[in-house]
Design a protein around this motif. Structure first.
Motif: not given
Lengths: 249, 249
Positions: A88-95
């Motif tokens: 999930m970390a990359s997804a949160v930073f994409e957001a």
């Protein structure tokens, strides 16, 4: 109340592999967000709101976490394993990057966890004990040609390899193709480890020479580790030990 | 008393990153074996014997652990980070493979830990959020030509990269050569993260574009992470966030 987001890794499954740091975040949270089975691992308590969502909605989930934190909530986004490894970390930073500028000023922390490849490696011995790579075999988010290119270059580099998401019901053919590439590119009988549901009651571990591997040996709960050309097997009573020596002559 | 050996990862430094599983092993041990600073992390207690040794005696240390376990002692071999990643697990299994046959029947377990690259990645954002490799830059145990080959192939595969042991006093030139290879092979300004002593009071984090990197930015306590060509930087007040997106078009 000042909100925050902590993206926490819960490890491969066993509670004894959850770090005290992650446990502390869960204890301080007002909201838990994540994929259904990971949210289910967090015990209910008074005042804790759990938001469980299905697979493949990682960006929606991330925006939800950031909105809640903006409103002052203390949000833990839960991942299995380590949140920074195919989680999930990359997804949160994409957001964050594509969201309102104010999201950049939020207090966002990533709490590392025991990622699946290292839990699997520990159970087998030390197959990742020398240079290695980690590849997500899912072609949901990248073209198959790139996966194949990386497999061939990884074999040429003689890395040990760890494969996440080797095989799903919707893409059963990808892992078959990956095995074909590896058999051709490696050209030897190095050991492959199929480690399923490590550290849970359903754990199983299977060590198979590369030429004998078949696609149905893996499913989405399986971590696949492939030794380098230097990887050794120590036979003994019970399960053998697989390890990669520290030195290369 | 039945002896055993548990090879435990203590994580990057902070106590809140030691798993309950590793803490339990330390609590049950009669003997702790390891490199001086790691053994020093284990509090003294009645009945606990601590055997601290200097660097580069990994095989002697392993044999000592196996001898003690054969004599019925409960031995924890401590590593920093994860014992299966450039640490003590491979050394112990090398000693098992080349030691007396009875050592194969010992109860030997590897307890995973938070390895340095994942602790560093979490502090920076999620630079290892997509396919990546881990390379030990020390040429104590392998020829420099193999390191260079792996760097070039990793760049061609467009892996993010994590480097352990980038630079020591005895080999100051290796990291300089590695940077030269990367600057040539990558040919762009991707971010490099120098993460020193992560999770300890001496922690420092520095994000530098590859063309501007110089060898003295790293020492033996530094973990070096290099983004892939897809790695992004989110600028904001305070330290920027570095992450690699999940998808490749």
């Amino acid at each position: 109340m000042t909100g925050w987001v902590q993206i926490a890794g819960l490890g491969p499954g066993a509670e004894e592999l959850v770090t005290p740091q992650a446990a502390q975040a869960l204890a301080e949270a007002t909201d838990i967000i994540g994929y259904i089975p990971y949210v289910a691992r967090v015990p209910d308590r008074e005042g804790l709101v759990k938001h469980a969502s299905d697979n493949r909605v990682e960006l929606d989930r991330s925006r939800h976490a950031l909105e809640l934190a903006s409103a002052g909530r203390r949000v833990v986004v839960v991942s299995s394993g380590d949140p920074g490894v195919f989680a999930m970390a990359s997804a949160v930073f994409e957001a964050v990057e594509n969201g309102p500028p104010a999201w950049r000023d939020l207090d966002i922390r990533v709490l590392p966890g025991i990622t699946a490849m290292l839990a699997a490696s520990a159970r087998a011995g030390a197959p990742l004990g020398h240079d290695f790579c980690a590849i997500n075999l899912s072609d949901n988010l990248k073209p198959w040609s790139l996966i194949e290119k990386r497999l061939r270059l990884a074999a040429e580099a003689d890395f040990a390899m760890a494969f996440y998401n080797p095989r799903s019901k919707s893409r059963p053919e990808g892992f078959a193709k990956a095995l074909d590439v590896l058999k051709e590119a490696c050209g030897d009988t190095r050991p492959v480890i199929f480690a399923r549901a490590v550290s849970t009651p359903e754990e199983s571990l299977r060590i198979v020479p590369l030429p004998d591997c078949t696609p149905e040996m893996a499913d989405m709960r399986t971590m696949v580790l492939v030794g380098s050309s230097r990887t050794r097997i120590i036979d003994r009573e019970g399960a053998p030990i697989v390890y990669t020596p520290r030195s290369t002559p």
